[in-house]
Design a protein around this motif. Sequence first.
Motif, PDB file in Angstrom:
ATOM      1  N   GLN A 156       0.846  -1.180   0.000  1.00 56.06           N
ATOM      2  CA  GLN A 156       0.000   0.000   0.000  1.00 56.06           C
ATOM      3  C   GLN A 156       0.893   1.245   0.000  1.00 56.06           C
ATOM      4  O   GLN A 156       2.113   1.148   0.072  1.00 56.06           O
ATOM      5  N   GLU A 157       0.277   2.403  -0.079  1.00 54.99           N
ATOM      6  CA  GLU A 157       1.034   3.645  -0.102  1.00 54.99           C
ATOM      7  C   GLU A 157       1.805   3.838   1.205  1.00 54.99           C
ATOM      8  O   GLU A 157       1.354   3.411   2.277  1.00 54.99           O
ATOM      9  N   LYS A 158       2.949   4.486   1.097  1.00 59.81           N
ATOM     10  CA  LYS A 158       3.782   4.725   2.270  1.00 59.81           C
ATOM     11  C   LYS A 158       3.050   5.587   3.295  1.00 59.81           C
ATOM     12  O   LYS A 158       2.289   6.483   2.945  1.00 59.81           O
ATOM     13  N   ILE A 159       3.303   5.268   4.553  1.00 61.97           N
ATOM     14  CA  ILE A 159       2.730   6.044   5.643  1.00 61.97           C
ATOM     15  C   ILE A 159       3.832   6.351   6.651  1.00 61.97           C
ATOM     16  O   ILE A 159       4.897   5.718   6.648  1.00 61.97           O
ATOM     17  N   THR A 160       3.591   7.340   7.501  1.00 65.88           N
ATOM     18  CA  THR A 160       4.520   7.653   8.580  1.00 65.88           C
ATOM     19  C   THR A 160       3.885   7.250   9.903  1.00 65.88           C
ATOM     20  O   THR A 160       2.738   7.609  10.192  1.00 65.88           O
ATOM     21  N   VAL A 161       4.623   6.469  10.670  1.00 68.21           N
ATOM     22  CA  VAL A 161       4.149   5.989  11.966  1.00 68.21           C
ATOM     23  C   VAL A 161       5.074   6.526  13.046  1.00 68.21           C
ATOM     24  O   VAL A 161       6.299   6.411  12.937  1.00 68.21           O
ATOM     25  N   LYS A 162       4.502   7.107  14.080  1.00 72.75           N
ATOM     26  CA  LYS A 162       5.298   7.660  15.174  1.00 72.75           C
ATOM     27  C   LYS A 162       5.314   6.682  16.355  1.00 72.75           C
ATOM     28  O   LYS A 162       4.262   6.216  16.794  1.00 72.75           O
ATOM     29  N   VAL A 163       6.509   6.388  16.826  1.00 67.82           N
ATOM     30  CA  VAL A 163       6.694   5.474  17.952  1.00 67.82           C
ATOM     31  C   VAL A 163       7.255   6.264  19.127  1.00 67.82           C
ATOM     32  O   VAL A 163       8.333   6.846  19.037  1.00 67.82           O
ATOM     33  N   VAL A 164       6.508   6.307  20.217  1.00 68.85           N
ATOM     34  CA  VAL A 164       6.931   7.047  21.403  1.00 68.85           C
ATOM     35  C   VAL A 164       7.637   6.097  22.358  1.00 68.85           C
ATOM     36  O   VAL A 164       7.101   5.039  22.719  1.00 68.85           O
ATOM     37  N   LEU A 165       8.846   6.468  22.754  1.00 66.99           N
ATOM     38  CA  LEU A 165       9.602   5.668  23.712  1.00 66.99           C
ATOM     39  C   LEU A 165       9.260   6.124  25.123  1.00 66.99           C
ATOM     40  O   LEU A 165       9.446   7.293  25.468  1.00 66.99           O
ATOM     41  N   ASP A 166       8.739   5.212  25.920  1.00 68.79           N
ATOM     42  CA  ASP A 166       8.340   5.529  27.290  1.00 68.79           C
ATOM     43  C   ASP A 166       9.548   5.435  28.215  1.00 68.79           C
ATOM     44  O   ASP A 166      10.265   4.422  28.227  1.00 68.79           O
ATOM     45  N   TYR A 167       9.770   6.483  28.998  1.00 69.87           N
ATOM     46  CA  TYR A 167      10.920   6.534  29.891  1.00 69.87           C
ATOM     47  C   TYR A 167      10.562   5.987  31.272  1.00 69.87           C
ATOM     48  O   TYR A 167       9.645   6.473  31.923  1.00 69.87           O
ATOM     49  N   ASP A 168      11.275   4.957  31.682  1.00 68.45           N
ATOM     50  CA  ASP A 168      11.153   4.390  33.020  1.00 68.45           C
ATOM     51  C   ASP A 168      12.226   5.047  33.874  1.00 68.45           C
ATOM     52  O   ASP A 168      13.389   4.633  33.870  1.00 68.45           O
ATOM     53  N   LYS A 169      11.823   6.093  34.604  1.00 68.46           N
ATOM     54  CA  LYS A 169      12.794   6.891  35.351  1.00 68.46           C
ATOM     55  C   LYS A 169      13.489   6.085  36.436  1.00 68.46           C
ATOM     56  O   LYS A 169      14.693   6.242  36.687  1.00 68.46           O
ATOM     57  N   GLU A 170      12.747   5.203  37.086  1.00 68.60           N
ATOM     58  CA  GLU A 170      13.312   4.419  38.187  1.00 68.60           C
ATOM     59  C   GLU A 170      14.489   3.558  37.723  1.00 68.60           C
ATOM     60  O   GLU A 170      15.512   3.444  38.392  1.00 68.60           O
ATOM     61  N   ASN A 171      14.329   2.954  36.539  1.00 71.93           N
ATOM     62  CA  ASN A 171      15.386   2.073  36.019  1.00 71.93           C
ATOM     63  C   ASN A 171      16.247   2.740  34.957  1.00 71.93           C
ATOM     64  O   ASN A 171      17.166   2.125  34.424  1.00 71.93           O
ATOM     65  N   ASN A 172      15.907   3.988  34.628  1.00 67.37           N
ATOM     66  CA  ASN A 172      16.668   4.760  33.640  1.00 67.37           C
ATOM     67  C   ASN A 172      16.774   4.037  32.303  1.00 67.37           C
ATOM     68  O   ASN A 172      17.855   3.870  31.732  1.00 67.37           O
ATOM     69  N   ILE A 173      15.635   3.571  31.807  1.00 69.78           N
ATOM     70  CA  ILE A 173      15.605   2.902  30.511  1.00 69.78           C
ATOM     71  C   ILE A 173      14.388   3.397  29.725  1.00 69.78           C
ATOM     72  O   ILE A 173      13.443   3.951  30.291  1.00 69.78           O
ATOM     73  N   TYR A 174      14.434   3.177  28.403  1.00 69.46           N
ATOM     74  CA  TYR A 174      13.315   3.503  27.525  1.00 69.46           C
ATOM     75  C   TYR A 174      12.671   2.217  27.029  1.00 69.46           C
ATOM     76  O   TYR A 174      13.373   1.238  26.732  1.00 69.46           O
ATOM     77  N   LEU A 175      11.360   2.244  26.926  1.00 68.91           N
ATOM     78  CA  LEU A 175      10.597   1.070  26.517  1.00 68.91           C
ATOM     79  C   LEU A 175       9.613   1.433  25.408  1.00 68.91           C
ATOM     80  O   LEU A 175       9.164   2.576  25.315  1.00 68.91           O
ATOM     81  N   ILE A 176       9.269   0.454  24.611  1.00 74.56           N
ATOM     82  CA  ILE A 176       8.148   0.582  23.671  1.00 74.56           C
ATOM     83  C   ILE A 176       7.017  -0.275  24.227  1.00 74.56           C
ATOM     84  O   ILE A 176       7.203  -1.472  24.461  1.00 74.56           O
ATOM     85  N   SER A 177       5.869   0.321  24.436  1.00 76.46           N
ATOM     86  CA  SER A 177       4.757  -0.414  25.040  1.00 76.46           C
ATOM     87  C   SER A 177       4.228  -1.490  24.101  1.00 76.46           C
ATOM     88  O   SER A 177       4.362  -1.408  22.879  1.00 76.46           O
ATOM     89  N   ASP A 178       3.601  -2.505  24.705  1.00 76.53           N
ATOM     90  CA  ASP A 178       2.976  -3.563  23.914  1.00 76.53           C
ATOM     91  C   ASP A 178       1.921  -2.980  22.975  1.00 76.53           C
ATOM     92  O   ASP A 178       1.791  -3.406  21.825  1.00 76.53           O
ATOM     93  N   GLU A 179       1.153  -2.000  23.481  1.00 77.07           N
ATOM     94  CA  GLU A 179       0.080  -1.408  22.677  1.00 77.07           C
ATOM     95  C   GLU A 179       0.640  -0.733  21.429  1.00 77.07           C
ATOM     96  O   GLU A 179       0.063  -0.844  20.341  1.00 77.07           O
TER      97      GLU A 179
END
Length: 233
Positions: free
Chosen positions: A196-219
């Motif tokens: 299909q035609e190209k699309i742009t998808v935005k992925v937000v990295l969630d910051y876990d401050k306690e562990n100082n890491i970034y995550l991508i949610s399952d959703e």
Amino acid sequence: MKRSGIYKRTTAALAAVSCMVMVLALTGCGSGDEGSGGTEAYQEYVVGIMDANYLGQYEKYMEITGSAQVEAERIYQANVQAFALKMEEALSVKTEVVSKGVTERFITVAGNIYGQVKYRAVDVVREGDTYTVSLEVEPVDFRETVREPFQTAVDVFNEQAKNGDFDEYTDQEYEEAYGQAVVAALEGGVKEMVYQEKITVKVVLDYDKENNIYLISDEQMEALDDKVVNIAR
């Protein structure tokens, strides 16, 4: 068993299927401090996850997350298997009835489709502790990709049913014959993807401050997957 009607399975079945979901959460990117990696590290993280899930290419994912290869391989295999089950559902193949061999062949087809997905990171924006990675995705149109070989298989199967070829089959044998016919058609006919035609998808990295890491949610991974391979269109 006498079967009086034509086997009622057509490409219409493809329209009502729910989208595939990712089966495993992916974690870990690193510190909220950009440091020497800059924002490129966050693009690489997202692309590394995509490569591990769809292409079975684990190097970048392992480098960034510190994961072992066996874990990365497990993620890929689980994802391909989940897609294979969704394909069986979309094409009215009864997973609980057909043999393991049929499902394993669907897994191989799923890997072939996944190996041809198209995506690339095009931008990353930081707002405070939040990073948003923009991906350019060219979605695989699953329905159009499999339409011709699937319809041909159904037409042949229906003709065989009309001719009484399956009259003496048990229900299990009947479903197995259908499953084998469909997967054989996909093995021989799905060589090039329809996109299909190209699309742009935005992925937000969630910051876990306690562990100082970034995550991508399952959703987010589930939503992203719906766009990379559109199985429900």
